[in-house]
Design an enzyme around this catalytic site. Structure first.
Site, PDB file in Angstrom:
ATOM      1  N   LYS A  75      -9.584  -5.114  -5.860  1.00 23.76           N
ATOM      2  CA  LYS A  75     -11.217  -3.838  -6.515  1.00 23.76           C
ATOM      3  C   LYS A  75     -10.733  -2.272  -6.597  1.00 23.76           C
ATOM      4  O   LYS A  75     -11.827  -1.686  -6.918  1.00 23.76           O
ATOM      5  CB  LYS A  75     -12.272  -3.295  -5.180  1.00 23.76           C
ATOM      6  CG  LYS A  75     -12.227  -3.196  -3.654  1.00 23.76           C
ATOM      7  CD  LYS A  75     -13.386  -3.130  -3.280  1.00 23.76           C
ATOM      8  CE  LYS A  75     -13.148  -4.377  -2.149  1.00 23.76           C
ATOM      9  NZ  LYS A  75     -12.070  -4.046  -0.459  1.00 23.76           N
ATOM     10  N   LYS A 103       0.821  -0.996  -0.105  1.00 26.13           N
ATOM     11  CA  LYS A 103       0.091  -0.198  -0.195  1.00 26.13           C
ATOM     12  C   LYS A 103       0.920   1.023   0.151  1.00 26.13           C
ATOM     13  O   LYS A 103       0.400   2.356  -0.290  1.00 26.13           O
ATOM     14  CB  LYS A 103      -1.394   0.511   1.400  1.00 26.13           C
ATOM     15  CG  LYS A 103      -2.574  -1.774   1.256  1.00 26.13           C
ATOM     16  CD  LYS A 103      -3.713  -0.746   0.748  1.00 26.13           C
ATOM     17  CE  LYS A 103      -4.475  -1.405  -0.106  1.00 26.13           C
ATOM     18  NZ  LYS A 103      -5.706  -2.029   1.080  1.00 26.13           N
ATOM     19  N   LYS A 137      -2.514  -9.901  -7.257  1.00 20.77           N
ATOM     20  CA  LYS A 137      -3.595 -11.030  -7.068  1.00 20.77           C
ATOM     21  C   LYS A 137      -4.953  -9.845  -7.691  1.00 20.77           C
ATOM     22  O   LYS A 137      -4.592  -8.711  -7.493  1.00 20.77           O
ATOM     23  CB  LYS A 137      -4.134 -10.904  -5.467  1.00 20.77           C
ATOM     24  CG  LYS A 137      -4.481  -9.431  -4.762  1.00 20.77           C
ATOM     25  CD  LYS A 137      -5.202  -9.070  -3.144  1.00 20.77           C
ATOM     26  CE  LYS A 137      -5.688  -8.548  -2.658  1.00 20.77           C
ATOM     27  NZ  LYS A 137      -6.380  -7.873  -1.476  1.00 20.77           N
TER      28      LYS A 137
HETATM   29  N1  AQP Z   1      -8.183 -11.534  -5.256  1.00 26.45           N
HETATM   30  C1  AQP Z   1      -8.258 -11.941  -3.976  1.00 26.45           C
HETATM   31  N2  AQP Z   1      -8.712 -13.831  -3.719  1.00 26.45           N
HETATM   32  C2  AQP Z   1      -8.543 -14.108  -2.596  1.00 26.45           C
HETATM   33  N3  AQP Z   1     -10.000 -13.562  -1.750  1.00 26.45           N
HETATM   34  C3  AQP Z   1      -9.673 -11.774  -1.851  1.00 26.45           C
HETATM   35  N4  AQP Z   1      -9.460 -10.370  -0.259  1.00 26.45           N
HETATM   36  C4  AQP Z   1      -9.241  -9.596  -1.430  1.00 26.45           C
HETATM   37  N5  AQP Z   1      -9.101  -9.824  -3.009  1.00 26.45           N
HETATM   38  C5  AQP Z   1      -8.809 -11.498  -2.473  1.00 26.45           C
HETATM   39  C6  AQP Z   1     -10.436 -11.375   0.305  1.00 26.45           C
HETATM   40  O1  AQP Z   1     -11.804 -10.711   0.516  1.00 26.45           O
HETATM   41  C7  AQP Z   1     -12.140  -9.974   1.572  1.00 26.45           C
HETATM   42  C8  AQP Z   1     -12.265  -8.986   1.878  1.00 26.45           C
HETATM   43  O2  AQP Z   1     -10.642  -7.501   1.393  1.00 26.45           O
HETATM   44  P1  AQP Z   1     -11.012  -6.175   1.486  1.00 26.45           P
HETATM   45  O3  AQP Z   1     -12.361  -5.694   1.484  1.00 26.45           O
HETATM   46  O4  AQP Z   1     -10.840  -6.502   3.035  1.00 26.45           O
HETATM   47  O5  AQP Z   1      -9.890  -5.896   0.883  1.00 26.45           O
HETATM   48  P2  AQP Z   1      -9.006  -6.124   0.103  1.00 26.45           P
HETATM   49  O6  AQP Z   1      -8.475  -7.635   1.023  1.00 26.45           O
HETATM   50  O7  AQP Z   1      -7.765  -6.116   0.217  1.00 26.45           O
HETATM   51  O8  AQP Z   1      -9.009  -6.431  -1.388  1.00 26.45           O
HETATM   52  P3  AQP Z   1      -9.296  -5.758  -2.319  1.00 26.45           P
HETATM   53  O9  AQP Z   1     -10.308  -6.259  -3.157  1.00 26.45           O
HETATM   54  O10 AQP Z   1      -7.395  -5.691  -2.779  1.00 26.45           O
HETATM   55  O11 AQP Z   1      -9.425  -3.787  -1.750  1.00 26.45           O
HETATM   56  P4  AQP Z   1      -8.032  -3.103  -1.820  1.00 26.45           P
HETATM   57  O12 AQP Z   1      -7.746  -3.032  -3.677  1.00 26.45           O
HETATM   58  O13 AQP Z   1      -9.323  -1.888  -1.510  1.00 26.45           O
HETATM   59  O14 AQP Z   1      -7.572  -2.637  -1.331  1.00 26.45           O
HETATM   60  C9  AQP Z   1     -10.312 -10.722   2.221  1.00 26.45           C
HETATM   61  O15 AQP Z   1     -10.899 -11.461   3.277  1.00 26.45           O
HETATM   62  C10 AQP Z   1      -9.417 -10.843   1.640  1.00 26.45           C
HETATM   63  O16 AQP Z   1      -8.658 -12.144   1.535  1.00 26.45           O
END
Ligand code: AQP
Length: 329
Positions: free
Chosen positions: A197, A112, A194
């Site tokens: 979003k 990040k 990965k």
């Molecule tokens: N690519 C992924 N594959 C499997 N699991 C995933 N998770 C996120 N991306 C993947 C799981 O989704 C849950 C919620 O995630 P989050 O909203 O806490 O944020 P994150 O892990 O940081 O996911 P993002 O989509 O990448 O969000 P941003 O872009 O805002 O940082 C968690 O259980 C996560 O493991």
């Protein structure tokens, strides 16, 4: 009674990664002998700058999406993190029991910082402590998450063990619950990253709310390789292996059966079949989501009652913690 806790950030449009890695299991874990706390973690989302109105709206949209994905707000407590102040309060006490060294090893923090070099704030650094507070407040047994959160679960366990050793048994030490396939869904445009979003390239992710046309188009554009053989080999064939993982998650087929089903077929066929499996499962979720969004009064009731059920349990833990460390509270 066993307790389950997990959270999702309202930081964008939830993706297939969020769905397969987490949300699907959230709904499956609801059962007679378990009580689940599912939380829209809006306080985590502000570690990256957000538009205030959009954040509020997305938090409510995420609540609707979770219900559409099968979370039953009667069986489980579904709530928004900032409506339960104990999360921030416990986080401070835990910050005082967490070392700078262990936080600086977190890979999400490093990622990040690289992505948001203009806003490397202290919240990004202490994010795992707030997450530990989220989990430990509910004496959680099981935390269903994707692979990317494994390190954060480890630090939550370390903090709980350290606190228990210093002050006596206060927290249950939680376990992560990570799916075998789909625990790390990769970007369709860069299978070394990965699926996320907040990816600035919308072709990298499939949003749960994408229309069937868009889903098909994104899968058709997915990056694969030039050798033409469909087999599961994440190291040498990350794009194809990612598509196969998504396919098995959405069809409940074993990897062996899926690979056998695609033997001798081309990548074009694999992409269309994966897209169709995803569309079939997401269409009813999308319909239910749209219906729920038209019922804001119901969604408000859900979050109010979810927050008060969560606060009751959270405040019991917080009182015990304050007592241990000598705070009046
Ligand atoms: N690519 C992924 N594959 C499997 N699991 C995933 N998770 C996120 N991306 C993947 C799981 O989704 C849950 C919620 O995630 P989050 O909203 O806490 O944020 P994150 O892990 O940081 O996911 P993002 O989509 O990448 O969000 P941003 O872009 O805002 O940082 C968690 O259980 C996560 O493991």
């Amino acid at each position: 009674m066993k307790y389950v806790f997990s959270g999702i950030q309202p930081s964008g449009s939830p993706t297939l990664g969020n769905y397969v890695g987490a949300l699907r299991n959230w709904s499956l874990l609801q059962g007679e002998d378990r009580f689940c706390y599912y939380c829209v973690v809006d306080m985590h989302a502000i570690t990256v700058r957000q538009d205030a109105e959009a954040l509020k709206r997305r938090s409510m949209e995420t609540v609707a999406l979770l219900i559409a994905c099968g979370i039953d707000p009667v069986k489980s407590a579904l709530f928004i993190q900032s409506q339960v102040p104990a999360h921030a309060e416990l986080s401070w006490v835990l910050c005082c029991n967490t070392y700078m060294g262990e936080l600086s090893r977190m890979t999400q923090y490093k990622d990040k910082c690289a992505k948001h070099a203009d806003n490397i704030n202290a919240g990004l650094f202490t994010y795992p402590v707030l997450m530990a507070a989220d989990i430990l407040l509910y004496q959680t047994d099981l935390v269903p998450v994707g692979v990317d959160q494994k390190q954060h679960i480890e630090i939550a366990r370390d903090i709980a063990i350290r606190f228990n050793n210093a002050y006596g048994e206060t927290f249950k030490v939680p376990e992560g619950f990570i799916p075998k396939f789909g625990g790390r869904v990769m970007s369709l445009q860069d299978p070394a990253q990965k699926m996320s979003k907040s990816d600035p390239n919308p072709n990298g992710f499939v949003a749960i709310m994408d229309t069937p046309d868009v889903i098909l188009k994104k899968f058709k554009r997915a990056v694969t390789d030039s050798d033409g053989e469909i087999r599961y080999d994440p190291e040498n064939k990350p794009g194809v292996s990612n598509l196969l993982s998504i396919y098995t998650s959405f069809t409940d087929m074993s990897m062996e059966d899926a690979v056998a089903a695609f033997a001798g077929k081309g990548y074009g066929n694999l992409k269309t079949e994966v897209a169709q499996a995803v569309i079939d499962e997401l269409t009813p979720v999308q319909q239910e989501y749209k219906r729920l969004l038209d019922d804001q009064a119901y969604l408000n009731d859900v979050i109010q009652s979810g927050a008060s059920r969560a606060a009751k349990h959270a405040n019991e833990t917080l009182r015990a913690v304050y007592d241990c460390v000598g705070l009046h509270g």
